[in-house]
Design a protein around this motif. Structure first.
Motif, mmCIF file in Angstrom:
data_model
loop_
_atom_site.group_PDB
_atom_site.id
_atom_site.type_symbol
_atom_site.label_atom_id
_atom_site.label_comp_id
_atom_site.label_asym_id
_atom_site.label_seq_id
_atom_site.Cartn_x
_atom_site.Cartn_y
_atom_site.Cartn_z
ATOM 1 N N VAL A 1 25.070 29.609 -5.114
ATOM 2 C CA VAL A 1 24.385 28.664 -4.234
ATOM 3 C C VAL A 1 25.441 27.781 -3.595
ATOM 4 C CG1 VAL A 1 22.690 26.802 -4.088
ATOM 5 C CG2 VAL A 1 22.375 28.615 -5.769
ATOM 6 N N ASP A 2 25.332 27.582 -2.277
ATOM 7 C CA ASP A 2 26.201 26.614 -1.601
ATOM 8 C C ASP A 2 25.314 25.577 -0.925
ATOM 9 O OD1 ASP A 2 25.295 27.760 0.797
ATOM 10 O OD2 ASP A 2 27.218 28.696 1.281
ATOM 11 N N SER A 3 25.886 24.739 -0.099
ATOM 12 C CA SER A 3 25.119 23.667 0.539
ATOM 13 C C SER A 3 24.000 24.213 1.427
ATOM 14 C CB SER A 3 26.042 22.742 1.330
ATOM 15 O OG SER A 3 26.725 23.457 2.335
ATOM 16 N N SER A 4 24.168 25.400 1.970
ATOM 17 C CA SER A 4 23.099 26.010 2.767
ATOM 18 C C SER A 4 21.892 26.334 1.897
ATOM 19 C CB SER A 4 23.593 27.294 3.445
ATOM 20 O OG SER A 4 24.663 27.019 4.308
ATOM 21 N N ALA B 1 20.102 23.105 1.183
ATOM 22 C CA ALA B 1 19.303 22.719 2.351
ATOM 23 C C ALA B 1 18.024 23.546 2.444
ATOM 24 C CB ALA B 1 20.127 22.857 3.623
ATOM 25 N N LEU B 2 18.113 24.826 2.131
ATOM 26 C CA LEU B 2 16.934 25.690 2.161
ATOM 27 C C LEU B 2 15.898 25.221 1.140
ATOM 28 C CD1 LEU B 2 15.457 28.229 3.147
ATOM 29 C CD2 LEU B 2 16.723 29.505 1.406
ATOM 30 N N LEU B 3 16.348 24.880 -0.059
ATOM 31 C CA LEU B 3 15.421 24.400 -1.080
ATOM 32 C C LEU B 3 14.772 23.082 -0.655
ATOM 33 C CD1 LEU B 3 17.496 25.283 -4.252
ATOM 34 C CD2 LEU B 3 15.371 26.371 -3.490
ATOM 35 N N LEU B 4 15.532 22.212 -0.013
ATOM 36 C CA LEU B 4 14.964 20.970 0.504
ATOM 37 C C LEU B 4 13.911 21.256 1.581
ATOM 38 C CD1 LEU B 4 18.185 18.788 0.632
ATOM 39 C CD2 LEU B 4 16.183 18.396 -0.826
ATOM 40 N N GLU B 5 14.166 22.248 2.418
ATOM 41 C CA GLU B 5 13.188 22.643 3.439
ATOM 42 C C GLU B 5 11.916 23.176 2.785
ATOM 43 O OE1 GLU B 5 10.972 23.546 6.696
ATOM 44 O OE2 GLU B 5 12.698 22.212 6.552
ATOM 45 N N TRP B 6 12.061 23.996 1.742
ATOM 46 C CA TRP B 6 10.879 24.507 1.040
ATOM 47 C C TRP B 6 10.089 23.363 0.411
ATOM 48 C CZ3 TRP B 6 13.510 29.235 -1.746
ATOM 49 C CH2 TRP B 6 13.726 30.259 -0.811
ATOM 50 N N GLN B 7 10.782 22.361 -0.125
ATOM 51 C CA GLN B 7 10.087 21.196 -0.686
ATOM 52 C C GLN B 7 9.344 20.442 0.413
ATOM 53 O OE1 GLN B 7 9.343 20.623 -3.573
ATOM 54 N NE2 GLN B 7 10.997 20.870 -5.032
ATOM 55 N N ALA B 8 9.974 20.280 1.568
ATOM 56 C CA ALA B 8 9.332 19.596 2.689
ATOM 57 C C ALA B 8 8.094 20.361 3.162
ATOM 58 C CB ALA B 8 10.323 19.417 3.837
ATOM 59 N N THR B 9 8.196 21.680 3.198
ATOM 60 C CA THR B 9 7.049 22.519 3.576
ATOM 61 C C THR B 9 5.909 22.316 2.589
ATOM 62 O OG1 THR B 9 8.468 24.163 4.631
ATOM 63 C CG2 THR B 9 6.278 24.905 3.934
ATOM 64 N N ALA B 10 6.222 22.290 1.315
ATOM 65 C CA ALA B 10 5.191 22.071 0.294
ATOM 66 C C ALA B 10 4.516 20.710 0.496
ATOM 67 C CB ALA B 10 5.799 22.171 -1.106
ATOM 68 N N ARG B 11 5.308 19.667 0.758
ATOM 69 C CA ARG B 11 4.727 18.335 0.986
ATOM 70 C C ARG B 11 3.823 18.326 2.223
ATOM 71 N NH1 ARG B 11 9.698 16.859 -0.747
ATOM 72 N NH2 ARG B 11 10.513 16.479 1.342
ATOM 73 N N ARG B 12 4.254 18.987 3.294
ATOM 74 C CA ARG B 12 3.417 19.071 4.499
ATOM 75 C C ARG B 12 2.096 19.784 4.206
ATOM 76 N NH1 ARG B 12 8.401 20.112 6.896
ATOM 77 N NH2 ARG B 12 8.017 22.351 6.941
ATOM 78 N N ASN B 13 2.125 20.701 3.239
ATOM 79 C CA ASN B 13 0.922 21.441 2.855
ATOM 80 C C ASN B 13 0.165 20.755 1.721
ATOM 81 O OD1 ASN B 13 1.448 23.436 4.766
ATOM 82 N ND2 ASN B 13 2.633 24.671 3.335
ATOM 83 N N ASN B 14 0.542 19.487 1.443
ATOM 84 C CA ASN B 14 -0.119 18.684 0.401
ATOM 85 C C ASN B 14 -0.093 19.338 -0.971
ATOM 86 O OD1 ASN B 14 -0.865 16.531 2.156
ATOM 87 N ND2 ASN B 14 -2.450 17.882 2.984
#
Length: 117
Positions: free
Chosen positions: A67-70, A73-86
């Motif tokens: 795993v690198d910084s990319s 960032a991908l995991l953070l995006e998946w977390q953000a997607t989950a939050r947007r989907n409540n």
């Protein structure tokens, strides 16, 4: 004068194919590398798994090798997607390099990481 050495060889580095796929009702497994060369493919693959109404609540990283910084960032995006989907998303079996990187970036709590056992 430059001389060409006909005995020089070029080595090729093999990359590990990365993928995410559902492995149960609420879990998706990631395998391979979560690095710059692979995150775009993982992002595309995850689009169908992490849509609104999805039952995926856990991302299992047990089969992730690098795993690198990319990847972070991908995991953070998946977390953000989950939050947007409540909904919430937990990330399990995180490799040591991800844990170190998340600590360095102060993102460990945001990612809801659990280490490999």
């Amino acid at each position: 004068m430059i001389s060409m050495n006909p005995t020089m060889t070029t080595t090729t580095t093999m990359t590990t194919a990365s993928q995410i796929q559902a492995s149960g009702v609420d879990t998706a497994d990631v395998s391979g590398d979560m690095t710059f060369d692979h995150v775009h493919a993982l992002l595309r693959q995850a689009e169908s798994l992490l849509v609104a109404g999805s039952k995926i609540r856990q991302i299992n990283l047990a089969k992730v090798q690098k795993v690198d910084s990319s990847g972070l960032a991908l995991l953070l995006e998946w977390q953000a997607t989950a939050r947007r989907n409540n909904t919430t998303l937990s990330i399990t079996q995180a490799p040591a390099d991800l844990l170190s990187l998340a600590r360095l970036c102060e993102a460990q709590d945001l990612l809801q990481l659990t280490a490999r056992g």
